[in-house]
Write a protein that holds these residues in place. Structure first.
Motif, PDB file in Angstrom:
ATOM      1  N   SER A 208       0.869  -1.284   0.029  1.00 18.90           N
ATOM      2  CA  SER A 208      -0.066   0.049   0.022  1.00 18.90           C
ATOM      3  C   SER A 208       1.051   1.196   0.123  1.00 18.90           C
ATOM      4  O   SER A 208       1.865   1.365   0.854  1.00 18.90           O
ATOM      5  CB  SER A 208      -0.991  -0.011   1.209  1.00 18.90           C
ATOM      6  OG  SER A 208      -1.666   1.322   1.180  1.00 18.90           O
ATOM      7  N   VAL A 209       0.422   2.376  -0.739  1.00 21.37           N
ATOM      8  CA  VAL A 209       1.205   3.497  -0.871  1.00 21.37           C
ATOM      9  C   VAL A 209       0.422   4.506  -0.668  1.00 21.37           C
ATOM     10  O   VAL A 209      -0.650   4.795  -1.509  1.00 21.37           O
ATOM     11  CB  VAL A 209       1.894   3.769  -2.224  1.00 21.37           C
ATOM     12  CG1 VAL A 209       2.666   5.017  -2.091  1.00 21.37           C
ATOM     13  CG2 VAL A 209       3.102   2.579  -2.600  1.00 21.37           C
ATOM     14  N   GLU A 210       0.590   5.288   0.495  1.00 18.55           N
ATOM     15  CA  GLU A 210      -0.448   6.297   1.160  1.00 18.55           C
ATOM     16  C   GLU A 210       0.314   7.685   0.486  1.00 18.55           C
ATOM     17  O   GLU A 210       1.494   7.839   1.033  1.00 18.55           O
ATOM     18  CB  GLU A 210      -0.683   6.249   2.496  1.00 18.55           C
ATOM     19  CG  GLU A 210      -1.518   7.500   3.063  1.00 18.55           C
ATOM     20  CD  GLU A 210      -1.623   7.557   4.647  1.00 18.55           C
ATOM     21  OE1 GLU A 210      -1.260   8.262   5.085  1.00 18.55           O
ATOM     22  OE2 GLU A 210      -1.870   6.220   4.964  1.00 18.55           O
ATOM     23  N   MET A 211      -0.277   8.469  -0.031  1.00 14.72           N
ATOM     24  CA  MET A 211       0.166   9.835  -0.305  1.00 14.72           C
ATOM     25  C   MET A 211      -0.741  11.003   0.155  1.00 14.72           C
ATOM     26  O   MET A 211      -1.632  11.018  -0.373  1.00 14.72           O
ATOM     27  CB  MET A 211       0.388   9.979  -2.039  1.00 14.72           C
ATOM     28  CG  MET A 211       1.515   8.930  -2.491  1.00 14.72           C
ATOM     29  SD  MET A 211       1.354   8.696  -4.313  1.00 14.72           S
ATOM     30  CE  MET A 211      -0.162   7.747  -4.276  1.00 14.72           C
ATOM     31  N   ASN A 212       0.126  12.094   0.697  1.00 21.59           N
ATOM     32  CA  ASN A 212      -0.639  13.019   1.167  1.00 21.59           C
ATOM     33  C   ASN A 212      -0.345  14.241   0.439  1.00 21.59           C
ATOM     34  O   ASN A 212       1.021  14.667   0.717  1.00 21.59           O
ATOM     35  CB  ASN A 212      -0.355  13.060   2.663  1.00 21.59           C
ATOM     36  CG  ASN A 212      -1.128  12.088   3.477  1.00 21.59           C
ATOM     37  OD1 ASN A 212      -2.200  12.062   4.070  1.00 21.59           O
ATOM     38  ND2 ASN A 212      -0.213  11.003   3.858  1.00 21.59           N
ATOM     39  N   VAL A 213      -1.164  14.969  -0.115  1.00 22.29           N
ATOM     40  CA  VAL A 213      -0.787  16.014  -1.106  1.00 22.29           C
ATOM     41  C   VAL A 213      -1.669  17.190  -0.587  1.00 22.29           C
ATOM     42  O   VAL A 213      -2.877  17.511   0.035  1.00 22.29           O
ATOM     43  CB  VAL A 213      -1.156  15.470  -2.514  1.00 22.29           C
ATOM     44  CG1 VAL A 213      -0.665  16.957  -3.216  1.00 22.29           C
ATOM     45  CG2 VAL A 213      -0.606  14.396  -2.934  1.00 22.29           C
ATOM     46  N   GLU A 214      -0.928  18.521  -0.814  1.00 24.64           N
ATOM     47  CA  GLU A 214      -1.491  19.645  -0.123  1.00 24.64           C
ATOM     48  C   GLU A 214      -1.381  20.652  -1.397  1.00 24.64           C
ATOM     49  O   GLU A 214      -0.531  20.717  -2.145  1.00 24.64           O
ATOM     50  CB  GLU A 214      -0.819  20.283   1.032  1.00 24.64           C
ATOM     51  CG  GLU A 214      -1.384  21.425   1.504  1.00 24.64           C
ATOM     52  CD  GLU A 214      -1.005  22.032   3.002  1.00 24.64           C
ATOM     53  OE1 GLU A 214      -1.220  22.765   3.608  1.00 24.64           O
ATOM     54  OE2 GLU A 214       0.030  21.112   3.563  1.00 24.64           O
ATOM     55  N   ASN A 215      -2.425  21.546  -1.521  1.00 24.73           N
ATOM     56  CA  ASN A 215      -2.636  22.647  -2.456  1.00 24.73           C
ATOM     57  C   ASN A 215      -2.751  23.881  -1.537  1.00 24.73           C
ATOM     58  O   ASN A 215      -3.669  24.031  -0.917  1.00 24.73           O
ATOM     59  CB  ASN A 215      -4.047  22.326  -3.200  1.00 24.73           C
ATOM     60  CG  ASN A 215      -3.977  23.529  -4.284  1.00 24.73           C
ATOM     61  OD1 ASN A 215      -3.151  24.172  -4.543  1.00 24.73           O
ATOM     62  ND2 ASN A 215      -5.267  23.619  -4.824  1.00 24.73           N
ATOM     63  N   GLU A 216      -1.676  24.486  -1.608  1.00 27.16           N
ATOM     64  CA  GLU A 216      -1.528  25.925  -0.880  1.00 27.16           C
ATOM     65  C   GLU A 216      -1.850  27.126  -1.746  1.00 27.16           C
ATOM     66  O   GLU A 216      -1.680  28.465  -1.218  1.00 27.16           O
ATOM     67  CB  GLU A 216      -0.353  26.283  -0.365  1.00 27.16           C
ATOM     68  CG  GLU A 216       0.085  25.057   0.749  1.00 27.16           C
ATOM     69  CD  GLU A 216       1.290  25.289   1.832  1.00 27.16           C
ATOM     70  OE1 GLU A 216       1.217  26.662   1.877  1.00 27.16           O
ATOM     71  OE2 GLU A 216       1.882  24.395   2.056  1.00 27.16           O
ATOM     72  N   THR A 217      -2.893  26.835  -3.193  1.00 26.38           N
ATOM     73  CA  THR A 217      -2.895  27.932  -3.990  1.00 26.38           C
ATOM     74  C   THR A 217      -4.459  28.180  -3.838  1.00 26.38           C
ATOM     75  O   THR A 217      -5.128  27.422  -3.284  1.00 26.38           O
ATOM     76  CB  THR A 217      -2.663  27.418  -5.339  1.00 26.38           C
ATOM     77  OG1 THR A 217      -3.716  26.648  -5.974  1.00 26.38           O
ATOM     78  CG2 THR A 217      -1.095  27.012  -5.534  1.00 26.38           C
ATOM     79  N   SER A 218      -5.054  29.154  -4.441  1.00 26.06           N
ATOM     80  CA  SER A 218      -6.230  29.516  -4.225  1.00 26.06           C
ATOM     81  C   SER A 218      -7.098  28.971  -5.583  1.00 26.06           C
ATOM     82  O   SER A 218      -8.284  29.542  -5.905  1.00 26.06           O
ATOM     83  CB  SER A 218      -6.624  30.976  -4.238  1.00 26.06           C
ATOM     84  OG  SER A 218      -5.922  31.530  -3.093  1.00 26.06           O
ATOM     85  N   THR A 219      -6.425  28.190  -6.334  1.00 23.70           N
ATOM     86  CA  THR A 219      -7.201  27.399  -7.330  1.00 23.70           C
ATOM     87  C   THR A 219      -7.313  25.900  -7.155  1.00 23.70           C
ATOM     88  O   THR A 219      -6.464  25.531  -6.785  1.00 23.70           O
ATOM     89  CB  THR A 219      -6.637  28.000  -8.762  1.00 23.70           C
ATOM     90  OG1 THR A 219      -5.096  27.287  -8.853  1.00 23.70           O
ATOM     91  CG2 THR A 219      -6.590  29.421  -8.807  1.00 23.70           C
TER      92      THR A 219
END
Length: 776
Positions: A208-219
């Protein structure tokens, strides 16, 4: 991870200023270790950008300023801290950023600051961290200056002035690595990739590969995730491209991909195979972030009746406890120093390490992966109740910080295949015979389970009969019941509760303890206290605790010689004798009495796993003795004669192991020995040089105490000196050391990128020793 040195990346370095620009790389992690300014005192206003620090000491981190100090019985660190200095230290670093960096997210990552740290960027406080063993990161982006001529100032205050704060040596300062990390606004979170094994055998591994991604833009971002699995040989074995995902503005996404690897190369203690997962974030066909995560494929489990299993094989955990210091190096330990220690532990038959009693450095954990050590990871030495000689320690902060510190450790270390179990406390003094005690333990256990499913949790129980944890149901709440010492109590408890899993979390060097591990199938393992002697937890005039298999210099102790005869798979023969006449004194491994006039009756022991051992004195047999069923040593009583004593071990009548000692005459010269002949120009690479005082025939003189003066050529530095004597009050940061048991060490680091280092050792009335080391 190998950190790129700034000297190879930057166009110039001037004092403590540096500048860098960056191409459109998706992620850059740069070492931030070089060119700090340091002041060992409290300084008003040192967090301000315009503070004048030109007179401060210039140095690189990792750095432990406490180890550089003088021993003093009155130092407030006291018995626990090894009587070395405490106080406040300030670090400052000036750097510049190119204008094109404005669109990036820029963070700073500290692997550990001892202790009670506070960090500022351009005068803005980023936060505090009481626990010096926790790694942490701060986002610098909102407070940075970009462009030509604009500077930025990082300031760090480390405060361990409130003492006594630890029962063992802690250190002081930015004692672990620092990195500057640059990413795009859409990126993987810190510690945001988790690769785990669901089940595995030689034919197939389900992962299992868990990936945590974050978007710090306003779009809104439409992200494509890609996973490449790379074998231990460096071959890409599979590439997975999950479906595209919508990532909302200022949003976060956790995505889990299940996958399979055929014919996996499993990780174990003899074959520590390591894979890599290269994970990428792609937006509009362009890679905007990439992380490489090292992991191992293995199945580990504890069973109540049969102990520990790794990849379907029932094995005994033969472990040692290690503190985070490395003797003369203090808390700032180069990776090659740990590698040297780990090799010695492997030679002794050790296959596991308990990190006692706090998180180790990231590179320490990775080295356990690479060298095939199983690990009991550990969080705290105290909860809310204090301990003697450490009354002002983590107990002051546990209530507010335990969750954050535990979470961060579990996230940081969850990819390490070496970690087979967690301990959430060592000999905790909180009342465990209360609802509150039950609650504290369960909250910690549940938190680790939530981050690393199926990871067993224990703690090192202290005097279970007195704390009532064997009768009040507390032990039954633990995944694996761990207890310090009193092995027979743990045996009795398990045999009364045979459905519970058990392990020795801390054990002495006794034969009885070894036989319990050897003969009781349900006893999963034990962790000896300790693998190496360590600083602190000693009564003046001693400043070093003396319970290791090895002393702080890496010299084998009697306990290590005996343990090797019990734990090693190779044939072993070791001789020791009583240092004083007729069975008195300490056990020593030589044939050179300190007083020839009074030494006539020698008591000799041989530690061996061979079927039979024959002892010879000056060529004459002193008899042959078989291996005892209980693994006890074989004993002889001899009339001492100068000359040669030899022990010969045989299996099936064939000679398989020999040890020989020769009586030394008067000291005449110094010889230098090195464990490797080349070194790189890297903070993490050092060479241990051993100066031995020998006689005219090259036999070590174990009673010599000569003062040895070391010197090196200009392309190197002497990092520290040591001799392993527990009551020595000599400074470690020096160029001279008295020999102890006939030898002492100098630890050398390169200062140039190529060339040859010359090392010399001198002493009055002895011929000097010289050796050379090549810089790679």
């Amino acid at each position: 991870m190998k950190y790129l040195r700034l000297s190879f990346l930057l166009a110039f370095i001037v004092f403590n200023n540096f500048a860098f620009s960056q191409n459109n790389a998706s992620r850059t992690e740069l070492s931030f270790d070089e060119n700090w300014s340091f002041k060992q005192e409290d300084v008003a206003g040192a967090e301000k950008p315009d503070y004048a620090d030109a007179s401060w000491r210039k140095l690189n981190v990792p750095h432990d300023w406490s180890i550089e100090g003088e021993y003093d019985k009155l130092n407030t660190t006291g018995r626990g801290g090894g009587y070395l200095p405490s106080g406040i230290g300030w670090y400052r670093k000036i750097f510049t950023l190119a204008e094109e960096q404005k669109s990036k997210k820029i963070s700073i990552e500290f692997d550990g600051v001892l202790s009670n740290s506070e960090v500022w960027i351009n005068g803005k406080s980023l936060g505090k961290r009481p626990y010096g063993y926790s790694g942490f990161t701060y986002d610098l982006t909102p407070y940075l200056n970009f462009g030509k001529g604009k500077t930025n100032v990082i300031a760090v205050k480390a405060d361990n002035s409130i003492q006594p704060a630890s029962r063992y040596y802690a250190g002081a300062g930015i004692y672990r690595h620092v990195r500057l990390v640059t990413t795009n606004p859409v990126h993987f979170n810190h510690w945001g990739v988790f690769v785990s094994t669901k089940d595995a055998d030689a034919q197939k591994a389900n992962m299992s590969v868990e990936m945590n991604v974050e978007n710090e833009t306003s779009t809104l971002s439409v992200v494509e995730l890609q996973i490449s699995m790379v074998s231990p040989a460096g071959k890409t074995v599979k590439i997975f491209t999950p479906a595209k995902q919508n990532l909302s503005p200022k949003g976060k996404l956790k995505f889990t991909q299940l996958l399979a690897i055929d014919q996996p190369e499993l990780w174990d203690v003899e074959h520590p195979n390591l894979y890599k997962a290269i994970t990428k974030i792609i937006v509009n066909g362009k890679e905007i972030d990439q992380k490489t995560t090292e992991f191992g494929i293995r199945e580990a489990k504890f069973e109540a009746a049969t102990g520990f299993w790794l990849n379907g094989k029932n094995i005994k955990i033969k472990g040692v406890c290690l503190h985070h210091d490395a003797g003369s190096l203090g808390a700032a330990v180069p990776l090659s120093a740990w590698e040297r220690r780990f090799k010695l532990l492997k030679e002794a038959g050790v296959n596991a390490i308990r990190v006692g009693h706090n998180p180790a450095s990231p590179e320490f954990m990775s080295l356990c992966d690479k060298m095939g050590f199983m690990v009991m990871n550990e969080t705290f030495d105290t909860w809310t109740a204090s301990k003697n000689n450490g009354e002002n320690g983590y107990n002051l902060y546990f209530k507010d910080w335990w969750e954050k510190d535990t979470r961060d450790l579990a996230l940081r270390d969850r990819n390490h295949p070496s970690v087979i179990i967690y301990s959430v406390g060592n000999e905790i003094r909180d009342n465990l015979d209360s609802p509150e005690g039950f609650k504290k333990y369960k909250e910690q256990q549940d938190l680790i389970h939530s981050i690393i499913p199926n990871m067993p949790v224990t703690m090192a129980l202290f005097r279970p009969s007195a704390s009532k944890v064997y009768t009040n149901g507390f032990a039954q709440t633990m995944d694996v019941v761990g207890q310090n010492y009193r092995e027979s109590e743990l045996v009795n408890f398990h045999e009364a509760n045979p459905t519970l899993k058990v392990i020795g979390t801390e054990n002495g060097h006794t034969q009885a303890g070894w036989l319990i591990l050897r003969d009781k199938p349900y006893m999963a393992g034990q962790f000896l206290w300790t693998g190496f002697n360590y600083l602190g937890e000693a009564d003046w005039p001693e400043v070093t605790n003396n319970q290791g298999l090895f002393d702080v210099s890496g010299r084998w102790r009697t306990e290590g010689l005996q343990r090797q005869s019990w734990w090693s798979n190779k044939p072993v023969v070791h001789m020791v004798r009583r240092d004083d006449n007729a069975g008195k004194g300490d056990w020593v491994a030589n044939w050179t009495p300190s007083d020839f006039d009074t030494y006539d009756v020698a008591n000799v022991q041989v530690y061996s796993n061979c079927e039979e051992v024959e002892l010879f004195l000056n060529g004459k047999s002193q008899g042959t003795k078989p291996k005892p069923a209980n693994d006890s040593p074989r004993n002889w009583e001899l009339t001492f004669e100068k000359g040669t004593i030899k022990a010969v071990g045989r299996n099936g009548g064939k000679e398989v192991s020999v040890e020989e000692f020769i009586t030394a005459s008067e000291p005449t010269k110094i010889i230098l020995e090195v464990e490797k002949t080349s070194i790189s120009n890297n903070w993490d690479d050092v060479v241990y040089v051993t100066a031995k005082v020998v006689d005219k025939d090259g036999n070590i003189c174990p009673n010599a105490t000569s003062l040895i003066n070391f010197s090196v050529s200009e392309n190197a530095e002497i990092v520290a000196v040591e001799n392993g004597f527990n009551a020595s009050h000599e400074k470690f940061k020096d160029t001279k050391r008295f020999a102890y048991k006939g030898s002492c060490n100098a630890i050398i680091r390169a200062k140039a990128s190529k060339g040859e280092i010359t090392i010399t050792a001198n002493s009055q009335d002895l011929t000097q020793g010289t050796t050379k080391i090549t810089i790679k």
